[in-house]
Write a protein that holds these residues in place. Sequence first.
Motif, short mmCIF file in Angstrom:
data_model
loop_
_atom_site.label_atom_id
_atom_site.label_comp_id
_atom_site.label_asym_id
_atom_site.label_seq_id
_atom_site.Cartn_x
_atom_site.Cartn_y
_atom_site.Cartn_z
N PHE A 89 58.67 55.27 50.70
CA PHE A 89 58.41 54.05 49.94
C PHE A 89 57.12 53.43 50.47
O PHE A 89 56.78 53.60 51.63
N PRO A 90 56.43 52.66 49.64
CA PRO A 90 55.24 51.97 50.14
C PRO A 90 55.62 51.03 51.30
O PRO A 90 56.68 50.40 51.28
N ASN A 91 54.76 50.94 52.31
CA ASN A 91 55.07 50.13 53.49
C ASN A 91 55.21 48.64 53.18
O ASN A 91 55.84 47.92 53.94
N TRP A 92 54.64 48.17 52.07
CA TRP A 92 54.80 46.76 51.72
C TRP A 92 56.27 46.43 51.41
O TRP A 92 56.66 45.26 51.45
N MET A 93 57.07 47.47 51.12
CA MET A 93 58.49 47.25 50.83
C MET A 93 59.33 47.10 52.10
O MET A 93 60.45 46.61 52.05
N THR A 94 58.79 47.53 53.24
CA THR A 94 59.56 47.54 54.49
C THR A 94 60.18 46.19 54.83
O THR A 94 61.38 46.13 55.11
N PRO A 95 59.41 45.07 54.83
CA PRO A 95 60.06 43.79 55.18
C PRO A 95 61.24 43.46 54.28
O PRO A 95 62.28 42.99 54.76
N PHE A 96 61.11 43.74 53.00
CA PHE A 96 62.21 43.48 52.06
C PHE A 96 63.41 44.37 52.38
O PHE A 96 64.55 43.90 52.46
N LEU A 97 63.16 45.66 52.59
CA LEU A 97 64.25 46.61 52.83
C LEU A 97 64.96 46.38 54.16
O LEU A 97 66.19 46.44 54.22
N VAL A 98 64.20 46.09 55.23
CA VAL A 98 64.85 45.95 56.55
C VAL A 98 65.71 44.71 56.63
O VAL A 98 66.63 44.66 57.45
N TRP A 99 65.42 43.71 55.82
CA TRP A 99 66.28 42.52 55.82
C TRP A 99 67.36 42.62 54.76
O TRP A 99 68.50 42.18 54.98
N SER A 100 67.04 43.17 53.60
CA SER A 100 68.02 43.15 52.51
C SER A 100 69.14 44.18 52.69
O SER A 100 70.30 43.88 52.38
N ILE A 101 68.83 45.38 53.17
CA ILE A 101 69.89 46.40 53.28
C ILE A 101 71.00 45.97 54.23
O ILE A 101 72.17 45.95 53.82
N PRO A 102 70.71 45.57 55.48
CA PRO A 102 71.82 45.13 56.34
C PRO A 102 72.53 43.89 55.80
O PRO A 102 73.75 43.77 55.91
N PHE A 103 71.76 42.97 55.20
CA PHE A 103 72.38 41.76 54.64
C PHE A 103 73.34 42.12 53.51
O PHE A 103 74.46 41.60 53.44
N ILE A 104 72.92 43.02 52.62
CA ILE A 104 73.77 43.45 51.51
C ILE A 104 75.02 44.15 52.05
O ILE A 104 76.12 43.93 51.54
N GLU A 105 74.86 44.96 53.09
CA GLU A 105 76.03 45.64 53.68
C GLU A 105 77.03 44.63 54.23
O GLU A 105 78.24 44.77 54.01
N VAL A 106 76.56 43.58 54.90
CA VAL A 106 77.46 42.54 55.42
C VAL A 106 78.10 41.78 54.27
O VAL A 106 79.30 41.49 54.29
N LEU A 107 77.31 41.46 53.27
CA LEU A 107 77.82 40.73 52.11
C LEU A 107 78.95 41.51 51.42
O LEU A 107 79.99 40.94 51.08
N ILE A 108 78.75 42.80 51.25
CA ILE A 108 79.79 43.64 50.65
C ILE A 108 81.04 43.65 51.52
O ILE A 108 82.16 43.50 51.02
N ALA A 109 80.85 43.81 52.83
CA ALA A 109 82.00 43.85 53.76
C ALA A 109 82.80 42.55 53.69
O ALA A 109 84.03 42.58 53.61
#
Length: 143
Positions: free
Chosen positions: A41-61
């Motif tokens: 993925f383009p590196n500009w997406m990294t800040p969004f992905l590194v915060w959103s993926i774990p947050f979404i995982e916790v939200l689902i849990a």
Amino acid sequence: MKRKIIIEIISSLLILLFLYASVSKWLSFKTFIGEMNNQPFPNWMTPFLVWSIPFIEVLIAVGLIFEKTRVQSLYASFFLMLAFTIYTVVILLHAFKYIPCSCGGVIRKLTWPQHLFFNLFFVGISLLGIILKKREPVPAVEV
């Protein structure tokens, strides 16, 4: 009664998976950022992905804990695991030159074929949970 127990087991397994995955990413956050920068993925997406993926995982849990949000969280589990599974299939088809695993903890020790079966298992139980929840009798409303 058996259906309710199966739904509880499915929910518990998904809760454990998502909490473990998110916490292990946060505990090795610098490593996680580096691995995300090495994704296709383009590196500009990294800040969004590194915060959103774990947050979404916790939200689902958290959503899986409560009866009122369980169906929506089972759907979210299904679609998130399906996305991870599709990504794994693309990797196995050698669409990318180098893909580091950005999974956390012991999950990162899996080979890509093992990741595929691991993900398919959780896609399957998420779908089973959805089906079982949809078939639950609706409680009678008192007037």
